[in-house]
Write a protein that holds these residues in place. Structure first.
Motif, mmCIF file in Angstrom:
data_model
loop_
_atom_site.group_PDB
_atom_site.id
_atom_site.type_symbol
_atom_site.label_atom_id
_atom_site.label_comp_id
_atom_site.label_asym_id
_atom_site.label_seq_id
_atom_site.Cartn_x
_atom_site.Cartn_y
_atom_site.Cartn_z
ATOM 1 N N ASP A 103 7.935 -25.840 70.426
ATOM 2 C CA ASP A 103 8.324 -26.931 71.399
ATOM 3 C C ASP A 103 7.652 -26.152 72.995
ATOM 4 O O ASP A 103 7.584 -26.579 73.538
ATOM 5 C CB ASP A 103 9.822 -27.210 71.629
ATOM 6 N N ARG A 104 7.393 -24.621 72.602
ATOM 7 C CA ARG A 104 7.666 -24.226 74.189
ATOM 8 C C ARG A 104 6.059 -24.017 74.361
ATOM 9 O O ARG A 104 6.171 -24.047 75.821
ATOM 10 C CB ARG A 104 7.917 -22.309 74.214
ATOM 11 N N LEU A 105 4.866 -24.443 73.612
ATOM 12 C CA LEU A 105 3.474 -24.244 73.682
ATOM 13 C C LEU A 105 3.307 -25.578 74.091
ATOM 14 O O LEU A 105 2.352 -25.787 74.604
ATOM 15 C CB LEU A 105 3.084 -23.650 73.099
ATOM 16 N N MET A 106 4.318 -26.326 73.284
ATOM 17 C CA MET A 106 3.632 -27.300 73.778
ATOM 18 C C MET A 106 4.069 -28.281 75.304
ATOM 19 O O MET A 106 3.314 -29.107 76.347
ATOM 20 C CB MET A 106 4.579 -28.974 73.302
ATOM 21 N N ARG A 107 5.431 -27.669 75.284
ATOM 22 C CA ARG A 107 5.500 -27.886 77.387
ATOM 23 C C ARG A 107 4.580 -26.792 78.130
ATOM 24 O O ARG A 107 4.432 -27.484 79.731
ATOM 25 C CB ARG A 107 6.820 -26.989 77.604
ATOM 26 N N GLU A 108 4.449 -25.393 77.650
ATOM 27 C CA GLU A 108 3.255 -25.249 78.701
ATOM 28 C C GLU A 108 2.171 -25.731 78.632
ATOM 29 O O GLU A 108 1.309 -26.049 79.807
ATOM 30 C CB GLU A 108 2.805 -23.993 77.805
ATOM 31 N N ILE A 109 1.880 -26.445 77.934
ATOM 32 C CA ILE A 109 0.241 -27.024 77.531
ATOM 33 C C ILE A 109 -0.185 -28.264 78.498
ATOM 34 O O ILE A 109 -0.977 -28.713 79.578
ATOM 35 C CB ILE A 109 -0.551 -27.786 76.403
ATOM 36 N N ILE A 136 -4.085 -19.988 78.811
ATOM 37 C CA ILE A 136 -3.256 -19.885 77.635
ATOM 38 C C ILE A 136 -3.397 -18.962 76.681
ATOM 39 O O ILE A 136 -4.345 -19.023 76.347
ATOM 40 C CB ILE A 136 -2.514 -21.289 77.786
ATOM 41 N N VAL A 137 -2.146 -18.605 75.993
ATOM 42 C CA VAL A 137 -2.856 -17.290 74.859
ATOM 43 C C VAL A 137 -1.931 -18.443 73.536
ATOM 44 O O VAL A 137 -0.488 -19.224 73.366
ATOM 45 C CB VAL A 137 -1.595 -16.839 74.828
ATOM 46 N N ASP A 138 -2.577 -18.725 72.601
ATOM 47 C CA ASP A 138 -1.835 -19.787 71.489
ATOM 48 C C ASP A 138 -1.037 -19.271 70.850
ATOM 49 O O ASP A 138 -0.995 -18.226 70.690
ATOM 50 C CB ASP A 138 -3.164 -20.926 71.256
ATOM 51 N N LEU A 139 -0.108 -19.517 69.725
ATOM 52 C CA LEU A 139 0.316 -19.183 68.785
ATOM 53 C C LEU A 139 -0.347 -18.239 67.462
ATOM 54 O O LEU A 139 0.808 -17.171 67.567
ATOM 55 C CB LEU A 139 1.676 -20.223 68.181
ATOM 56 N N ALA A 140 -1.742 -18.058 67.616
ATOM 57 C CA ALA A 140 -2.481 -17.572 66.369
ATOM 58 C C ALA A 140 -3.186 -16.174 67.729
ATOM 59 O O ALA A 140 -2.983 -15.482 67.075
ATOM 60 C CB ALA A 140 -3.028 -17.688 66.014
ATOM 61 N N VAL A 153 -9.185 -21.991 77.485
ATOM 62 C CA VAL A 153 -8.494 -22.397 78.750
ATOM 63 C C VAL A 153 -8.556 -23.738 78.662
ATOM 64 O O VAL A 153 -9.671 -24.241 78.094
ATOM 65 C CB VAL A 153 -10.178 -21.828 78.862
ATOM 66 N N LEU A 154 -7.543 -23.947 79.193
ATOM 67 C CA LEU A 154 -7.619 -25.378 79.455
ATOM 68 C C LEU A 154 -7.422 -26.607 80.374
ATOM 69 O O LEU A 154 -7.745 -25.475 81.635
ATOM 70 C CB LEU A 154 -5.670 -25.678 79.296
ATOM 71 N N PRO A 155 -7.950 -27.364 80.583
ATOM 72 C CA PRO A 155 -8.111 -28.353 81.741
ATOM 73 C C PRO A 155 -6.623 -28.540 82.851
ATOM 74 O O PRO A 155 -6.059 -28.591 81.616
ATOM 75 C CB PRO A 155 -8.684 -29.410 80.963
ATOM 76 N N PRO A 156 -6.803 -29.192 83.703
ATOM 77 C CA PRO A 156 -5.880 -29.544 83.977
ATOM 78 C C PRO A 156 -4.796 -30.258 83.883
ATOM 79 O O PRO A 156 -5.229 -31.188 83.165
ATOM 80 C CB PRO A 156 -6.068 -30.081 85.771
ATOM 81 N N VAL A 157 -3.721 -29.919 84.236
ATOM 82 C CA VAL A 157 -2.850 -31.359 82.754
ATOM 83 C C VAL A 157 -3.215 -32.580 83.439
ATOM 84 O O VAL A 157 -3.291 -33.654 82.478
ATOM 85 C CB VAL A 157 -1.235 -31.080 82.932
ATOM 86 N N GLU A 158 -3.505 -32.886 84.542
ATOM 87 C CA GLU A 158 -3.551 -34.471 84.936
ATOM 88 C C GLU A 158 -5.105 -34.899 84.565
ATOM 89 O O GLU A 158 -5.822 -35.787 84.796
ATOM 90 C CB GLU A 158 -4.049 -34.968 86.516
ATOM 91 N N LYS A 159 -6.324 -33.738 83.784
ATOM 92 C CA LYS A 159 -7.287 -34.282 83.608
ATOM 93 C C LYS A 159 -6.888 -34.438 81.184
ATOM 94 O O LYS A 159 -8.384 -34.852 81.500
ATOM 95 C CB LYS A 159 -8.404 -33.761 84.163
#
Length: 374
Positions: free
Chosen positions: A173-179, A48-52, A57-63
């Motif tokens: 709010d948008r970025l939290m939903r994406e994460i 993802i691209v954060d606000l800065a 690179v993020l782990p899978p949501v379930e992890k």
């Protein structure tokens, strides 16, 4: 011999055909071990691209099992968007101290068990942080990355160079939903659209009236008063709710001022973000500060900013409520308190999935009730 040769040719042709199908099958369907590894690399981790502007690179949501939040307003957004706060293992004490404990009990039932001691200010103690075994760390700006330089854990930066409450609260709010892989169907922008429509209707009724003068106190310790000048979140609140910011001649978030300066400004309305409660201003109980000379004192219009899931003076998941509350305080004859209390209850039901009692609504709107002499 001819018959034998014919059968041999048939067998050889069949073998070649079967061999060809076998090779094709291997090409289209690799072995299960290779397929599993490819799925983990291609479909598991996400970038993802954060606000800065950083690629993370993020782990899978379930992890994502353990989340640490350093930036105070993000705790409110996490509670609003993710809702299951059992994975929130570490957070800044500021976020919890700036919230309403009655609301925390309902929204973040584990709030008193969340570790806060890994932080000194906003700097992380790396050793203590790692004990929390975080899968993800959420921060705001470079200063909150202190102690995280060599930690091999995804750090998502929510910093945005824009002191507009709507912009930042919607973006976090948008970025939290994406994460966390959640849809934007119930995004905060929709709540802001409702709030803006309400406020626009109020301001349209007073557009020809002289502007009232407002002041937002950043903090008042009794010894030191700081205010929110031009280009700040406090300035944005005042202007968007139909006031002139008397401190707008200054620029910055925490500008120290004297009582003499405040007498010169003589604001009609004062909002208290942090520090000594509004009741002490109105009770003329702050040693060395005579607020009785200020117009806002004379009309009883000195107010604490409400506290729900967060102090509403900062952009957070409750921000669409803040702009409506300000408009109601600025123009009380245009927006009844009873109507506004109903809006709060509907908002918390819609956005957090909880029902508020009358007592809880009162605790949000009057967070320092009974503190006049304390």
């Amino acid at each position: 011999m001819k018959k034998a040769s014919l059968w041999l040719a048939v067998l050889l042709t069949a073998a070649l055909l079967l061999g060809g199908c076998s090779q094709g099958a291997n090409t289209d369907q690799p072995d299960k071990g290779a397929d599993s590894q490819a799925h983990q690399e291609d479909g598991g981790e996400r970038t993802i691209v954060d606000l800065a502007g950083n690629q993370v690179v993020l782990p899978p949501v379930e992890k994502i099992e353990h989340v640490v939040i350093v930036a105070p307003p993000l705790v409110s957004t996490y509670a609003s968007v993710v809702k299951d706060t059992s994975k929130l293992v570490g957070a800044t004490q500021v976020a919890l101290a700036e919230a309403n404990p009655l609301i925390l009990d309902k929204l973040i039932p584990n709030w008193q068990r969340i570790t806060t001691t890994f932080l000194t200010g906003y700097a992380s103690n790396t050793e203590e942080l790692l004990k929390l075994n975080p899968d993800l760390i959420l921060v705001y700006g470079g200063a909150q990355k202190e102690g995280l330089e060599n930690v091999k854990i995804p750090v998502v930066d929510f910093y945005i160079d824009d002191q507009v409450n709507e912009t930042w609260s919607v973006e976090i709010d948008r970025l939290m939903r994406e994460i966390f892989g959640l849809s934007g169907e119930n995004s905060l922008q929709k709540e802001w659209d409702k709030a803006n429509e309400q406020v626009a209707g109020i301001l349209a009724q007073v557009k020809d009236a002289p502007k009232q003068k407002g002041l937002m106190i950043m903090s008042n310790t009794g010894d030191k008063i700081t205010v929110r000048g031009a280009g700040t979140y406090g300035d944005d609140w005042l202007l968007k709710s139909g006031l002139e910011n008397v401190a707008g001649e200054l620029k910055g978030e925490s500008i120290e001022v004297t009582m003499e300066q405040i007498y010169t400004w003589n604001p009609d309305i004062v909002y208290v973000f942090r520090g000594l409660p509004a009741a002490q201003y109105l009770g003329d109980a702050i040693k060395g500060q005579d607020w009785s000379q200020v117009q806002a004192f004379k009309t009883g219009r000195i107010h604490d900013t409400p506290r729900g899931v967060m102090n509403w003076g900062a952009p957070c998941a409750d921000s669409p409520l803040m702009i409506q509350w300000l408009a109601g305080k600025n123009f009380p004859d245009k927006f009844s308190e009873a109507e506004y209390k109903g809006i709060i209850k509907d908002y918390y039901s819609r956005c957090y999935g909880i029902s508020l009692t009358d007592e809880q609504v009162e605790s949000i709107l009057n967070p320092n009730q009974g503190m006049a002499g304390k």
